[in-house]
Design an enzyme around this catalytic site. Sequence first.
Site, short mmCIF file in Angstrom:
data_model
loop_
_atom_site.label_atom_id
_atom_site.label_comp_id
_atom_site.label_asym_id
_atom_site.label_seq_id
_atom_site.Cartn_x
_atom_site.Cartn_y
_atom_site.Cartn_z
N SER A 1 0.84 -1.18 0.00
CA SER A 1 0.00 0.00 0.00
C SER A 1 0.88 1.25 0.00
CB SER A 1 -0.91 0.00 1.23
OG SER A 1 -1.65 1.19 1.30
N GLY A 2 0.63 2.14 -0.95
CA GLY A 2 1.43 3.35 -1.06
C GLY A 2 2.60 3.22 -2.00
N GLU B 1 1.73 -8.42 2.40
CA GLU B 1 1.60 -7.47 3.51
C GLU B 1 1.94 -8.16 4.83
OE1 GLU B 1 -2.21 -5.66 3.66
OE2 GLU B 1 -1.84 -4.34 1.94
N GLY C 1 0.07 -6.20 -2.77
CA GLY C 1 1.24 -7.05 -2.64
C GLY C 1 1.28 -7.73 -1.29
N THR D 1 -1.93 1.74 -8.02
CA THR D 1 -3.08 2.33 -8.71
C THR D 1 -2.65 3.28 -9.80
OG1 THR D 1 -4.38 2.13 -6.68
CG2 THR D 1 -5.21 3.63 -8.37
N SER E 1 -4.96 4.68 -1.03
CA SER E 1 -4.69 3.24 -1.03
C SER E 1 -5.90 2.47 -1.55
CB SER E 1 -4.35 2.77 0.38
OG SER E 1 -4.18 1.37 0.41
N SER E 2 -5.67 1.57 -2.50
CA SER E 2 -6.75 0.72 -3.00
C SER E 2 -7.05 -0.35 -1.95
CB SER E 2 -6.34 0.05 -4.31
OG SER E 2 -6.10 1.01 -5.30
N ASN F 1 -0.48 5.38 2.80
CA ASN F 1 -0.82 5.91 1.48
C ASN F 1 -2.09 6.74 1.58
OD1 ASN F 1 -1.08 6.39 -1.22
ND2 ASN F 1 -1.66 4.30 -1.78
#
Length: 1401
Positions: A176-177, A450, A448, A181, A228-229, A225
């Site tokens: 994330s970040g 985590e 990804g 995206t 973040s998605s 992020n």
Amino acid sequence: MVIYYDSVEEPQTAMTSKIYTRTNLVWIPDNEEVWQSAEITKDYRTGERVLHLRLEDGTELAYSVDPTALPPLRNPDILVGENDLTALSYLHDPAVLHNLKVRFVESKLIYTYSGIILVAMNPYKQLPIYGDAIIHAYSGQNMGDMDPHIFAVAEEAYKQMARNNKNQSIIVSGESGAGKTVSARYAMRYFAMVSKSSSNAHVEDKVLASNPITEAVGNAKTTRNDNSSRFGKYTEISFDRRHQIIGANMRTYLLEKSRVVFQSENERNYHIFYQLCASALQPEFKPLKLGSAEEFNYTRMGGSTVIEGVDDRADMMETRKTFTLLGLKEDFQMDVFKLLAAILHLGNVQIMAVGDDRSLINKHLDIFCELLDLDSEPMAQWLCQRKIITSSETVIKPMTKLQALNARDALAKKIYSHLFDYIVERINQALQFTGKQHTFIGVLDIYGFETFDVNSFEQFCINYANEKLQQQFNLHVFKLEQEEYMKEDIPWTLIDFYDNQPAIDLIEAKMGILELLDEECLLPQGTDENWLQKLYNNFINKNPLFQKPRMSNTSFIIQHFADKVEYKCEGFLEKNRDTVYEVLIEILKSSKFHLCADFFKDNPAPISRFGSAIKVKPFRSSLYLLMETLNATTPHYVRCIKPNDEKMPFEFDSKRVAQQLRACGVLETIRISAQSYPSRWTYIEFFSRYSILMTQHELSLSDKKKVCRTVLQRLIQDPNQYQFGRTKIFFRAGQVAYLEKLRSDKLRQACIMIQKNVRGWLQRKKFLRVRQATIMIQQYFRGQQAITATALKQTWAAIVIQKYCRGYLVRKLCQLIHVAAVTIQAYTRGFLARKKYRKMLKEHKAIILQKYARAWLARRRFQNIRRFVLNIQLSYRVQRLQKKLEDQVGDTHAFIQNQIHCELNICVINIISSLFEFFFFNRVLESHFQSQKDIYEKEIEALNFKVEHLSQEINHLQKLFRKENDINDSIRLEVSRLTSENMVRFKSLIICCNIYLQVTVFLCLTANELHVPAAPKEYIGMMEYKKEDEGRIVQNLILDLKPRGVVVNMIPGLPAHILFMCVRYADYLNDADMLKSFMNIIINGIKQVIKEHIEDFEMVSFWLSNTYYFLNSLKQYSGEEEFMKHNTPRQNKNCLKHFDLSEYRQILSDLAIHIYHQFIIVMENNIQPMIVPGMLEYESLQGISGLKPTGFRKRSSSIDDTDAYTMTSILQQLSYFYSTMCQNGLDSELLKQAVKQLFFLIGAVTLNSLFLRKDMCSCRKGMQIRCNISYLEEWLKEKNLQNSTAKETLEPLSQAAWLLQVNKITDDDAKEICECCTSLSTVQIVKILNSYTPIDDFEKRVAPSFVRKVQAMLNNREDMPQLMLDTKYLFQVTFPFTPSPYALETIQIPSSFKLGFLTRV
């Protein structure tokens, strides 16, 4: 796992002792930077356990080593900063980390290849590398030809889809970040740009418009992020057979529903809630009864409702705009916003405890029910109570406050989940297409690997998905490697590598973690603790990948492919169940708000006997479907990396990056590659790079493959360290570095030899100067000692003798010269006197001749005048007689009188005109009279015959007179007298006729000598045609005309002149309809011929020239004074008389501009493929090679590069353009503008490619570019085009080449760069400095401090912050008015035009 692969060998001890030598660099572990560099200070001997090192700070260190596992070697500086990690000779973790750091921190490059993976570092800064010009630069390029970029991956996917007709996938993953995206968005934008359809459906815009909507409802701010998605997304972009976008489809995975009701500190809910609250005061949102985000529990929970630099209200406007673009109207949007507002109000419903097992709801539920059109009483009841169904009865039991809050939050999550799916479904409907999908490219934006301090169900699912993706990646990597080795005929053996199938089996196999979780969810009293106990019982000490934490009984550890992760079991069952009570679902089904009711009617869920809907294996099924789709496509991988957690631009945290590289599988891929042959060179590249290591005999061989084999066998004794393929040489890790060391040593020896000889020459030169000075000093010193009195007297006597002797010689010479001069003057004066006498004699004789000639001419002139006077007298007398006859003779004689009168008048007029012409040409006639005598005699005989005929007529008249009895004798006498006088007149008439004939014949015979134009028929510059012939004219003169048959020996613009002559004819007839019809059919014909031959350069050039000439003809003969002043008087007579064609001139001007633009496009399309190979890649300078080691992405796979374009190809193409334009008669000014446009394209394309190719930014390449520019300047000079300003368009490229060659070290260098690079922007200068790449060890990289210094000096410069030049830019074209020098009367139509039906007027 066992797979076919190449063999692995340990390096030989002899090679080890050669490599671990003094001055070489190694990597040793470091607690802060993970790895640090150290220099070997003492040669290492095999078996020693100590390595003597010097750290970068100068510290000496005796480093303990294991002889079987020495520290990894550092790559030579020349290999650092490579585009592809597989190009590194020493391939290991520290080399990868250092290469990424150098590229990211020093060169400011965020993309790097690692074999088939694109590693993308998040710069946390907007970079000018995503514009349309960048997209055009990458379009059509091979993946290894340009610097790494997300556009290069997208282009590769698009190209493979078009070439192989096979579906493709781009898998974007990362933390994330990390920028997943954004990367996915840029990939889709690239497809939309390069594959635009010709329809008006704007499918590409709709595909891109789906991103803001999905980001609004599926993205949120997290601690890592701001955008973040919180879901996975796989977007299929569909293409037709022409490879144009026709639609798209989106699938989503694992939406983080828990975020709707809970956010951690400094996090936010989904963006759409804050956008809605920010727009609450707008009139259309007032019925939703919203307020600020701080007023709602679901938006203020994280304590952070605002993101710095983000305007939620503006984002809301963008979201609504994209809804509209997708065809989702206002009614749909308001329904969505009403549901979102209802969720916010539901979160504000307060539940108060009445007892230990009872709860009560306050009045805030009413707004929720009002928005969803529900009855508030049942909703209030069943939020606080639940129904338990048994086999015998149904029991209603109050819930505790905690249970009621959980029920409320579960309902909110359920509504949002359905709403999210519904929005995605409507987006897919908007992106549906009517045609048949031929192929598609899928873009997967997925989380990804985590690992957090506390990991729960979401992290477990994410890591499970990444295990499956990593397995698919491993299989694809080895498949590509196998194909490469088979294509190159490289032998394979067996090798083991890490396979994550056991970890996947642990999770999904029978009686695995997921199956036990589902089983526990079905039990009435199932709890997280019971499920965890089952995991302990089944896997502890039985599966090495499952462990129990030492200090916790509520967690378990799984060894994933990337790292160990500890999961906390709390909430696993609740999140897997996703419990919503049945009664609440029934209430929502009964809603009068159709959207809410449809959610639950269309999505029935299995109902447990406890009254809750259970979610059974949804994620696993969707993951299986995703993997099935990916396995059926060709995948392309993008791994996004966060360089630091503080979101600082271009800051590199080595620990965090190393952790992510390990997690995303990059390091594992590198480790496997290092065991094979990671370095691969084509034979051409190897020969060019290492020719310095070859002997003269080897260089003399013509077979380069054989030369490469011979050299390698001589340089590297172990044949297992390399393999020869069909087109490439494969090296094991470290071999290229060894070759580079040999090359550097050879160059260093050569430098030492050159220095030795230069220094020796300088010393010898210095010695000779000292020796000469010494001799001179000795000479003067010795001379000083030799001076005496005797020597002085002797010297004075010698000087006196010399004086008299020299005087005598000079006097004798002077006397001799005087005698010679007098003699020459005498002969010269005699010659001039004789010459003057002869001239005077000739002039005297000429005067005598002129006197007699003039006297003779005067006498002749007098005689002619006298005859003229007599003829006039005769005429006068005839007139008097005629008057007298009129009085005496009646009507009977009228016929005779008229006849005589007419003949006499005609004769008199002819005589007078002949006399005037005779007097004008008198002198000429006299000189030619004798030569034409015979011809005159023949004419006199004809006239005598005519006289006899007239005499016969007179006799006949006399007979008639005699028959008249009433005529008196006086009349008869008068007639006889007139008859005699008439005979005299006829004789004089014969003489005058003779003179007239003489003049006429003389003029005919001497027309060529006197240059008097003979025009038997005079033309007025028109072409007569019939209206029904207009189509034939256009067909023959425009559509069917071939340029090559016209340009030879024809005047420029001949078809245009013919067309204008037809226009003049219509104007001459004053026929407006005919003129309008003809002009329209001409314009349409030119448009049609351009459309039919839109890619034919010769045809477009030909009709550009003719349209220009036709336009100029309309101006030249328009009758307007500004255009007429350049005409001849004869041309001015041909101006149009009746019509003003200025309107058609404007239409033709616009058409000419359109043809010119197409003309430029055709030239650009022809020359553009040659520009980069010829200007950048081709190396014409002897001894200068810019080739460096490359990695997996190769620019060349052939040993023979004969088809490659060179600088000569560009010059030949330019010459072809120039000669064709000249043959077609293109105006010189237009030609200069076209050449200027071409030179701008050459400079812009070359410079853009230079910006995007770090491997080309070297001093040697700068020399080559400057050489190529000089070739272009010579071409301009050869074609006499120096004043076309085309040279100025190459100034940015020229300055870039200079910047590559200039010193880049001191402050003076920085100042000079700022002063000289005025045509380059600050961004471009910094980009070149950051991208500068040394080709040899002797060159140095540009220090980051120097780049910052230049950047600071350029801060005051005002220029555009764009990197790329716009290659589509067109200079404004001007059509100069150049009047035609050709007279329309002289233009003739060639028979080849097939225009015989036209008539010259």
